[in-house]
Enzyme design. Structure first.
Site, short mmCIF file in Angstrom:
data_model
loop_
_atom_site.label_atom_id
_atom_site.label_comp_id
_atom_site.label_asym_id
_atom_site.label_seq_id
_atom_site.Cartn_x
_atom_site.Cartn_y
_atom_site.Cartn_z
N ASP A 280 4.26 -9.11 1.57
CA ASP A 280 5.09 -9.99 0.74
C ASP A 280 6.58 -9.89 1.05
O ASP A 280 7.42 -10.17 0.20
CB ASP A 280 4.87 -9.69 -0.75
CG ASP A 280 3.46 -10.01 -1.21
OD1 ASP A 280 2.81 -10.86 -0.58
OD2 ASP A 280 3.01 -9.39 -2.18
N GLU A 281 6.93 -9.53 2.28
CA GLU A 281 8.34 -9.39 2.64
C GLU A 281 8.72 -10.23 3.85
O GLU A 281 9.80 -10.05 4.40
CB GLU A 281 8.68 -7.91 2.89
CG GLU A 281 8.58 -7.06 1.63
CD GLU A 281 9.11 -5.65 1.84
OE1 GLU A 281 9.75 -5.42 2.89
OE2 GLU A 281 8.89 -4.79 0.97
#
Length: 302
Positions: A245-246
């Site tokens: 999620d980055e």
């Protein structure tokens, strides 16, 4: 693994054979636009649209997206690309890519049980709103199989084993893809992909996260949001990297909520935002509007 094959192939939206998109990026300095334009002018290119951006005019990075038309483009393309490489690539040391409009991207969609993002993408593609063909849908559940069949898209069921080891399922997905996709979209595919998988597929992957990142990374973001008493919920479409999620963010949006909304209300309202954000991100990628700038993106959207 099971599959449902379509009876007829999908037809991409109508495209102009004389149109292309030129993407250029690299170190910014004076004279770049003039130099690039001089190459295009040599081939009587008509510039339909031109967008450019510099993150710092002194020592920064330059980005340019040009949509152009050239009469007899297919015949002139080899010479044009040779001149672009000589002038733009070698002399100016810029990275460039010329993408014909006829090269409609092939997209593979991975999904789980939730169908809202998946069906929205299939519907928009069928309407011609997104310039892509859907090569296949792969899911670790069969819940969406009947709906996918109605769109004439190949459906493959690849179960994911319980536990941390997903290597067998990932290997099967890689085998199914086998060069058949230019982009992978995770339409609420609720599995964490390994770094090895990312390396093996070798194409960009877009994920929709049901949270306004960087808040509430990981599972159950709506429950976490409710526990924090948030007044805004959102969704984030981003490129997938090895860091969960980055990855570089492509698009985000939010909707206002109140203390009276339950976690189920947040999820229902958030689903609408998820569909909108993912469809925009996929559309922009397929229109070659997104350029990477390190951990960020430059999005030349309308």
């Amino acid at each position: 693994m099971s599959a449902t094959q379509p009876t007829t192939g999908q037809l991409p939206i109508a495209v102009r054979r004389d149109r292309a998109t030129l993407l250029v990026s690299g170190a910014d300095r004076p004279g770049l636009v003039t130099a690039i334009s001089s190459v295009l002018a040599k081939y009587d290119a008509n510039v339909v649209s031109l967008d450019q951006y510099s993150d710092d005019p002194v020592g920064g990075n330059f980005f340019q997206r040009t949509v152009l038309t050239i009469t007899d483009f297919a015949a002139k393309r080899p010479d044009l690309e040779a001149d672009l490489e000589r002038k733009v690539g070698e002399e100016l040391e810029l990275t460039w890519q010329l993408v014909p409009a006829s090269d409609v991207k092939r997209v593979a969609i991975l999904a789980s049980k939730a169908d809202h993002c998946l069906l929205d993408l299939l519907w928009r593609q069928r309407r011609g709103d997104i310039p892509m063909t859907v090569a296949m849908v792969i899911s670790n559940h069969v819940d969406v199989a009947d709906d996918v069949r109605q769109f004439g898209v190949p459906f493959f069921h690849v179960p994911s084993a319980k536990g941390a080891d997903k290597s067998e399922a990932e290997a099967e997905i890689v085998k199914l893809l086998d060069g058949n996709a230019d982009l992978i979209v995770l339409a609420r595919y609720m599995q964490i992909l390994s770094e090895d998988f990312l390396d093996r597929v070798g194409v960009p992957i877009i994920n929709i996260h049901h949270s306004f990142l960087p808040a509430f990374i990981g599972a159950a973001p709506y429950r976490k949001a409710k526990e924090r008493g948030v007044k805004l919920i959102g969704a984030t479409a981003h490129y997938v990297t090895a860091d969960l999620d980055e990855g570089p963010i492509i698009d985000q949006n939010v909707v206002r909520v109140t203390h009276a909304d339950t976690a189920a209300d947040l999820q229902r309202r958030g689903s609408d935002v998820e569909r909108q954000v993912l469809s925009r991100a996929v559309t922009w990628h397929c229109q070659d509007r997104v350029m990477l700038n390190g951990t960020e993106t430059v999005v030349f959207a309308d």
